[in-house]
Design an enzyme around this catalytic site. Structure first.
Site, PDB file in Angstrom:
ATOM      1  N   HIS A 162      39.534  42.123 112.382  1.00 15.61           N
ATOM      2  CA  HIS A 162      39.004  42.852 111.215  1.00 15.61           C
ATOM      3  C   HIS A 162      37.699  43.543 111.584  1.00 15.61           C
ATOM      4  CE1 HIS A 162      41.925  40.428 108.945  1.00 15.61           C
ATOM      5  NE2 HIS A 162      41.862  41.396 108.033  1.00 15.61           N
ATOM      6  N   LYS A 185      33.393  42.059 107.805  1.00 16.66           N
ATOM      7  CA  LYS A 185      34.093  40.919 107.183  1.00 16.66           C
ATOM      8  C   LYS A 185      33.298  39.638 107.380  1.00 16.66           C
ATOM      9  CE  LYS A 185      38.622  38.757 106.685  1.00 16.66           C
ATOM     10  NZ  LYS A 185      38.549  38.843 105.219  1.00 16.66           N
TER      11      LYS A 185
END
Ligand code: NAD
Length: 260
Positions: free
Chosen positions: A149, A153
């Site tokens: 990600h 995040k």
């Protein structure tokens, strides 16, 4: 519901663009600066014709289905109002408590609800496939889940990686908590048979990638999902909205929508 949000604006465009759907009303929270304004102009474009409102019941009265990417408290309250109005409710909101989920389940006794923490059609298919492959292969195939990600995040492993881990564990008939192996570092010893490993890559602008690896002797099977556009979550929600029209009362997931 939540028309000005990241998902809300994407949904406005998709619902307008689809030949199968018509945008009936757009709702924002009381006090929002879009209220009373033309939707298109509020979004920075040409006039749309719909005016943004905070009149939830008025909006429900004009709608067959409400798509909701807001907050847990809003979605729980809306589940009951939509059920009372006979309007199907697609819930993309995440972060519900157990009490919230019980309240939504109660609304689902009379209302039609589709709720999924990940509306991507591909991820839901991957969940299903992961369970099937884990059930078909024995513990001589080591399961490792690798996700990547963007750098912003804050949690790891991702909620979707945990969903995949749950599916793999369910396929093997074990509880994920008993076999999860997270964040290896240092002299960890050899891999325990039956463990499900998790690994998180963080960097740049990854939207979300998930690999489920089944590593055996002499072969590996890799199930992979790559998200390259956040609109895929909105597309899943619109598909769920269309599906919900012909559903009986109940609470459903994207697996039901997909016929899985
Ligand atoms: P966001 O903060 O950009 O948007 C939320 C919107 O809801 C805001 O515009 C806010 O003003 C509005 N809102 C708040 N209270 C309201 C009320 N009472 N009435 C009407 N509108 C109200 O957030 P986002 O990134 O769009 O995400 C929203 C939710 O969807 C989060 O829970 C997120 O985790 C979830 N999400 C789920 C998926 C999925 O696939 N299921 C994908 C992306 C995001």
């Amino acid at each position: 519901m939540g028309a000005s949000g990241r998902m809300g604006q994407m949904l406005v465009r998709l619902v307008d663009d689809s030949a199968e759907t018509t945008l009936a009303a757009v709702v924002e929270r009381a006090g929002h600066d879009w209220l009373g304004r033309d939707l298109g102009q509020a979004m920075g474009g040409a006039a749309h014709g719909l005016v943004v409102t905070d009149d939830v019941d008025g909006a429900l009265a004009q709608s067959d289905v409400v798509i909701d990417f807001t907050t847990p408290a809003v979605s729980v309250a809306l589940a009951h109002r939509a059920a009372a109005a006979g309007v199907a409710h697609v819930i993309g909101t995440t972060g519900f408590s157990d009490e919230d989920l019980a309240a939504i389940a109660q609304a689902g006794q009379t209302g039609r609800i589709v709720r999924a923490g990940n509306m991507s059609l591909g991820v839901n298919l991957l969940v299903k496939l992961t369970r099937q492959v884990a059930a078909a292969l024995g513990t001589e195939y080591d399961i490792e889940i690798v996700e990547a990600h963007h750098r912003h995040k804050v949690d790891a492993p991702s909620g979707t990686a945990l969903m995949l881990g749950e599916a793999a564990a369910a396929g093997r008939g074990v509880a994920l908590d008993a076999v999860a192996d997270r964040a290896r570092d240092g002299i960890t010893g050899a891999r325990a048979q039956g463990a499900i490993g998790f690994h998180a890559i963080r960097g740049g602008d990854y939207i979300g990638e998930h690999d489920v690896i089944f590593a055996g002797e002499g072969e590996r099977i890799v199930l992979r999902h790559v998200a390259s556009d956040r609109a895929l979550f909105a597309r899943g929600a619109v598909r769920a909205a269309i599906w919900a029209q012909s559903a009986a009362p109940g609470e459903y997931s994207m697996l039901d929508v997909l016929g899985l």
